[in-house]
Write an enzyme that holds these catalytic residues in place. Sequence first.
Site, PDB file in Angstrom:
ATOM      1  N   ASP A 204      -9.821 -11.580  37.404  1.00  0.00           N
ATOM      2  CA  ASP A 204      -8.581 -11.450  38.178  1.00  0.00           C
ATOM      3  C   ASP A 204      -8.791 -12.674  39.295  1.00  0.00           C
ATOM      4  O   ASP A 204      -9.871 -13.539  39.004  1.00  0.00           O
ATOM      5  CB  ASP A 204      -8.809  -9.962  39.091  1.00  0.00           C
ATOM      6  CG  ASP A 204      -9.813  -9.898  40.094  1.00  0.00           C
ATOM      7  OD1 ASP A 204     -10.760 -10.976  40.132  1.00  0.00           O
ATOM      8  OD2 ASP A 204      -9.825  -9.057  40.954  1.00  0.00           O
ATOM      9  N   ASP A 206      -8.458 -13.196  43.389  1.00  0.00           N
ATOM     10  CA  ASP A 206      -8.780 -12.560  44.822  1.00  0.00           C
ATOM     11  C   ASP A 206      -8.535 -13.326  46.043  1.00  0.00           C
ATOM     12  O   ASP A 206      -8.924 -14.382  46.016  1.00  0.00           O
ATOM     13  CB  ASP A 206     -10.174 -12.250  45.088  1.00  0.00           C
ATOM     14  CG  ASP A 206     -10.672 -11.451  43.772  1.00  0.00           C
ATOM     15  OD1 ASP A 206     -10.546 -10.177  43.540  1.00  0.00           O
ATOM     16  OD2 ASP A 206     -11.435 -12.071  43.018  1.00  0.00           O
ATOM     17  N   ASP A 290      -5.806  -9.520  43.400  1.00  0.00           N
ATOM     18  CA  ASP A 290      -6.131  -8.525  44.304  1.00  0.00           C
ATOM     19  C   ASP A 290      -5.802  -9.301  45.682  1.00  0.00           C
ATOM     20  O   ASP A 290      -6.194 -10.322  45.902  1.00  0.00           O
ATOM     21  CB  ASP A 290      -7.524  -8.270  44.717  1.00  0.00           C
ATOM     22  CG  ASP A 290      -8.086  -7.205  43.340  1.00  0.00           C
ATOM     23  OD1 ASP A 290      -7.302  -6.652  43.043  1.00  0.00           O
ATOM     24  OD2 ASP A 290      -9.324  -7.263  43.155  1.00  0.00           O
TER      25      ASP A 290
HETATM   26  P1  8DG Z   1     -14.453 -11.837  38.406  1.00  0.00           P
HETATM   27  O1  8DG Z   1     -13.198 -11.156  39.232  1.00  0.00           O
HETATM   28  O2  8DG Z   1     -14.457 -13.302  38.184  1.00  0.00           O
HETATM   29  O3  8DG Z   1     -14.835 -10.864  37.248  1.00  0.00           O
HETATM   30  O4  8DG Z   1     -15.746 -11.608  39.631  1.00  0.00           O
HETATM   31  P2  8DG Z   1     -15.568 -11.460  41.095  1.00  0.00           P
HETATM   32  O5  8DG Z   1     -14.322 -12.000  41.784  1.00  0.00           O
HETATM   33  O6  8DG Z   1     -16.861 -11.700  41.721  1.00  0.00           O
HETATM   34  O7  8DG Z   1     -15.224  -9.907  41.105  1.00  0.00           O
HETATM   35  P3  8DG Z   1     -14.277  -8.888  41.742  1.00  0.00           P
HETATM   36  O8  8DG Z   1     -14.494  -7.758  41.118  1.00  0.00           O
HETATM   37  O9  8DG Z   1     -12.962  -9.696  41.654  1.00  0.00           O
HETATM   38  O10 8DG Z   1     -14.859  -8.428  43.359  1.00  0.00           O
HETATM   39  C1  8DG Z   1     -14.979  -9.692  44.258  1.00  0.00           C
HETATM   40  C2  8DG Z   1     -15.535  -9.242  45.353  1.00  0.00           C
HETATM   41  O11 8DG Z   1     -14.797  -8.209  46.266  1.00  0.00           O
HETATM   42  C3  8DG Z   1     -16.849  -8.568  45.233  1.00  0.00           C
HETATM   43  O12 8DG Z   1     -17.875  -9.126  46.106  1.00  0.00           O
HETATM   44  C4  8DG Z   1     -16.823  -7.168  45.691  1.00  0.00           C
HETATM   45  C5  8DG Z   1     -15.609  -7.090  46.474  1.00  0.00           C
HETATM   46  N1  8DG Z   1     -14.663  -5.857  46.517  1.00  0.00           N
HETATM   47  C6  8DG Z   1     -14.154  -5.326  45.559  1.00  0.00           C
HETATM   48  N2  8DG Z   1     -13.263  -4.256  45.922  1.00  0.00           N
HETATM   49  C7  8DG Z   1     -13.447  -4.118  47.135  1.00  0.00           C
HETATM   50  C8  8DG Z   1     -12.892  -3.197  48.286  1.00  0.00           C
HETATM   51  O13 8DG Z   1     -12.426  -2.419  48.071  1.00  0.00           O
HETATM   52  N3  8DG Z   1     -13.547  -3.585  49.523  1.00  0.00           N
HETATM   53  C9  8DG Z   1     -14.175  -4.538  49.885  1.00  0.00           C
HETATM   54  N4  8DG Z   1     -14.837  -4.704  51.168  1.00  0.00           N
HETATM   55  N5  8DG Z   1     -14.758  -5.445  48.941  1.00  0.00           N
HETATM   56  C10 8DG Z   1     -14.316  -5.134  47.486  1.00  0.00           C
HETATM   57  O14 8DG Z   1     -14.096  -5.708  44.321  1.00  0.00           O
HETATM   58 MN    MN Z   2     -12.506 -11.379  41.059  1.00  0.00          MN
HETATM   59 MN    MN Z   3     -11.159  -8.541  42.704  1.00  0.00          MN
END
Ligand code: 8DG
Ligand code: MN
Ligand code: MN
Length: 366
Positions: A204, A206, A290
């Site tokens: 995704d 972020d 996100d």
């Molecule tokens: P990817 O998308 O490339 O697979 O890897 P990523 O970017 O490292 O993973 P991610 O699933 O998009 O998560 C990014 C960061 O956000 C990770 O450190 C965890 C954090 N995170 C969530 N959900 C939530 C939440 O609801 N609250 C907080 N504070 N952090 C969150 O994924």
């Molecule tokens: Mn991510």
């Molecule tokens: Mn994410």
Amino acid sequence: QAAAAEVQMFSVPSYACQRRTTLENHNAVLTDALSLLAENAELSDQEGRGVAFRRAAAVLKALPGPVTGLTQLRGLPCLGEHSLRVIKDILENGASDEVESTRQSEHFKALKVLTGIFGVGPKTAERWIREGIHSLIQLRESGHTLNRAQQAGLLHYDDLNRPVTRAEADAITEVVVRAVVAVAPGAEVTLTGGFRRGKLTGHDVDFLITHPEEGREEGLMSKVVSWLRSQGFLLYEKTTRNSYLESTEGPARPASNMDRFERCLTIFKLDEDQRPGSEETKLWRAVRVDLVVSPISQFAFALLGWTGSKLFERELRRWAGHEKAMSLSSHALYDNNQSRYHRATSEEEIFAHLGLEFVPPSERNA
Ligand code: 8DG
Ligand code: MN
Ligand code: MN
């Protein structure tokens, strides 16, 4: 004896947040195997086992060279009996029977397929598997009522399971910046997650959004989302109050600010350049995005919390709690000994409060 003396011994600190873990991994075969076992444990409601495998994999990711023999690993942290057995099998036989049989198992494959649907977690997937549903076709034929997220997830299944490239992340960044500038000039957009750590692809994209004047971020999320919707960029969206890790009341959660800290899970519709000569008629793809809005007073904590990796975050909080008697969240850092919050306007200051050397995002790939 001379040969033994030439074996490179490794040494790494216990917590992933004390280490520098780049994307260069000299032990990908071993870490892929351990990550698969971690994933299987996580999908099977065995969180403790999952974390143990993730920690073991993270130790191997941090090594400066390939492991060739078990003796090199003597004294390393986080390598339990089970992980060592897997490593030994791969070093000696080229593969681990446990890993390969897990990979091939119908149960694991079904869990992967079903949780690959946006909006479907391990519990739901497990329930469906018990009813004999192992595939998307079987799910469609089952007549199960799906919620709005799951319907979107099924509809865009292939797109959402295709990695997002850096170029696509940049294109989406442009759109998000346009949205934010349109509804709140002066507000700022920061790319977080894996792409901030330098990853070349992601599942995704972020973003963290804030405004340099405290309070001006209020109501920002709904305005940004409305703009995106009106311009036709959204295939799906759901705004929630942030609940992850902060769901339990505690000192790391300043209740007064909670309603200002929002996240929105979306699916973007991203225009795609047509490949020359391609037969394809679809001119766009779906991408998970996100969006998080944070007040400027909490921005550094939010940035640190949303940059990841997930294991790095978990280890930071474990370090804070176990070594410093502090509680860290993506809102604040509370010092249990001093009974007060530590302020921070940058990630560097948070590491300093925690008594850790600063680790830049590109070295948080634990
Ligand atoms: P990817 O998308 O490339 O697979 O890897 P990523 O970017 O490292 O993973 P991610 O699933 O998009 O998560 C990014 C960061 O956000 C990770 O450190 C965890 C954090 N995170 C969530 N959900 C939530 C939440 O609801 N609250 C907080 N504070 N952090 C969150 O994924
Ligand atoms: Mn991510
Ligand atoms: Mn994410």
